[in-house]
Design a protein around this motif. Sequence first.
Motif, mmCIF file in Angstrom:
data_model
loop_
_atom_site.group_PDB
_atom_site.id
_atom_site.type_symbol
_atom_site.label_atom_id
_atom_site.label_comp_id
_atom_site.label_asym_id
_atom_site.label_seq_id
_atom_site.Cartn_x
_atom_site.Cartn_y
_atom_site.Cartn_z
ATOM 1 N N PHE A 225 0.819 -1.209 0.000
ATOM 2 C CA PHE A 225 0.000 0.000 0.000
ATOM 3 C C PHE A 225 0.856 1.264 0.000
ATOM 4 O O PHE A 225 0.477 2.273 -0.593
ATOM 5 N N LEU A 226 1.974 1.222 0.654
ATOM 6 C CA LEU A 226 2.820 2.406 0.706
ATOM 7 C C LEU A 226 3.323 2.767 -0.686
ATOM 8 O O LEU A 226 3.282 3.944 -1.083
ATOM 9 N N TYR A 229 0.660 4.463 -2.936
ATOM 10 C CA TYR A 229 0.103 5.766 -2.566
ATOM 11 C C TYR A 229 0.199 6.746 -3.748
ATOM 12 O O TYR A 229 1.245 6.898 -4.363
ATOM 13 N N GLY A 230 -0.932 7.373 -4.059
ATOM 14 C CA GLY A 230 -0.977 8.351 -5.130
ATOM 15 C C GLY A 230 -1.314 7.784 -6.489
ATOM 16 O O GLY A 230 -1.527 8.539 -7.434
ATOM 17 N N SER A 234 -6.198 6.763 -3.069
ATOM 18 C CA SER A 234 -5.424 7.241 -1.924
ATOM 19 C C SER A 234 -6.274 8.022 -0.926
ATOM 20 O O SER A 234 -6.029 7.974 0.291
ATOM 21 N N TYR A 235 -7.296 8.746 -1.414
ATOM 22 C CA TYR A 235 -8.141 9.508 -0.485
ATOM 23 C C TYR A 235 -8.839 8.576 0.484
ATOM 24 O O TYR A 235 -8.896 8.839 1.695
ATOM 25 N N TYR A 237 -7.834 5.633 1.429
ATOM 26 C CA TYR A 237 -6.836 5.092 2.341
ATOM 27 C C TYR A 237 -6.449 6.127 3.401
ATOM 28 O O TYR A 237 -6.265 5.787 4.571
ATOM 29 N N GLU A 238 -6.321 7.379 3.001
ATOM 30 C CA GLU A 238 -5.986 8.427 3.964
ATOM 31 C C GLU A 238 -7.053 8.556 5.043
ATOM 32 O O GLU A 238 -6.739 8.788 6.218
ATOM 33 N N VAL A 243 -2.156 9.624 6.750
ATOM 34 C CA VAL A 243 -1.167 9.809 5.679
ATOM 35 C C VAL A 243 0.131 9.102 6.056
ATOM 36 O O VAL A 243 0.471 8.989 7.234
ATOM 37 N N PRO A 244 0.867 8.591 5.070
ATOM 38 C CA PRO A 244 2.054 7.782 5.369
ATOM 39 C C PRO A 244 3.100 8.497 6.213
ATOM 40 O O PRO A 244 3.750 7.862 7.057
ATOM 41 N N TRP A 251 0.751 2.016 7.746
ATOM 42 C CA TRP A 251 0.895 1.698 6.321
ATOM 43 C C TRP A 251 1.787 0.469 6.123
ATOM 44 O O TRP A 251 1.527 -0.361 5.253
ATOM 45 N N SER A 255 0.717 -3.445 4.752
ATOM 46 C CA SER A 255 1.482 -3.933 3.599
ATOM 47 C C SER A 255 2.183 -5.254 3.910
ATOM 48 O O SER A 255 3.112 -5.662 3.201
#
Length: 332
Positions: A225-226, A229-230, A234-235, A237-238, A243-244, A251, A255
């Motif tokens: 998942f890390l 991100y992006g 991602s929204y 997940y946030e 946030v990471p 995170w 993973s």
Amino acid sequence: MLEDDGNVHLAKVPVAGGKIERLLAGRRNISAFDLGSDDRIALLSSMPQEPSEVFAFKGTQLRSISHQNQELLVQLVLATTEEISFKSKDGTQIHGFLVKPPNFQPGKKYPILLQLHGGPVGQYTNQFMFDWQLFAAHGYVVVAANPRGSSGRGEAFSKAIYADWGNKDVQDILAAVDYLETQGIADPSRLGIGGWSYGGILTNYTIAQDTRFKAAVSGASISNFLAAYGTNESYDYEQELGVPWKNLNTWLRVSFPFLHADRIVTPTLFLGGDRDAIVPLQNSEQMYEALNSLGVDTQLIIYPEQSHSISKPSYQRDRLQRYLNWYDKYGL
């Protein structure tokens, strides 16, 4: 439509609030409806041995309108689908479905396919499932659980895995296999597992923690998942993980399958569409490369011009055949 513990019913509630009134219940899945004049309703309904058809509904009367599948169904002997209930590791009651081959023999032990749904906020329901019927026709017993994280059993049940993926839900689905073993149905040496989307994600979590499965199928999944991100949702997940740069440990924890890929021994088939914007293909590529580097038998199948769902009929057929070929390859 109202989700309720393995069913989707038709219900209504006053605009100003008040008691929910179920209009159409029972073991069924209503997937669409439209309102007409004079309180008439057209709906699409399915049951375990009846594919979706169009019905007219008024008052308490349900009338069949379409018969799209009738000619085919009279030629087939379908598997039976039963509702089951069992306790997870911590005592939580989990519900699901058990599909037995048409020629099922009590006392005989069968190869088991553990099927995992997407979401994770979703549920398996009392509807016709073509893939379950296909697997059962090939001699498999299919078990499909609705683990914690699923819908249909209230908000608390769905939020039980909030920011804690691959923990309680893994316990719940493994309990389904344990249940079939205690019932004398499962051959513990012939176990398979598979799913799509979060079902693929949960497959990855499971085979990274448990080595009992002889073959796995992971569709449109993610484990790192890390690194993702992006590139995808991602929204979402946030909202759950933070946030990471503030919650790195969370995170890294979710993973787990990628960061501990060296614990996986189950031969795994990865599949996905090259235009998947929800779970981009790179996520399956990463897990495929990890297992390939570790010497675990693996394949990656890419469907061109397909998104998160495989929609092209020839590809749908190809995917089902690959499922069977993969499980057959490992003696299930």
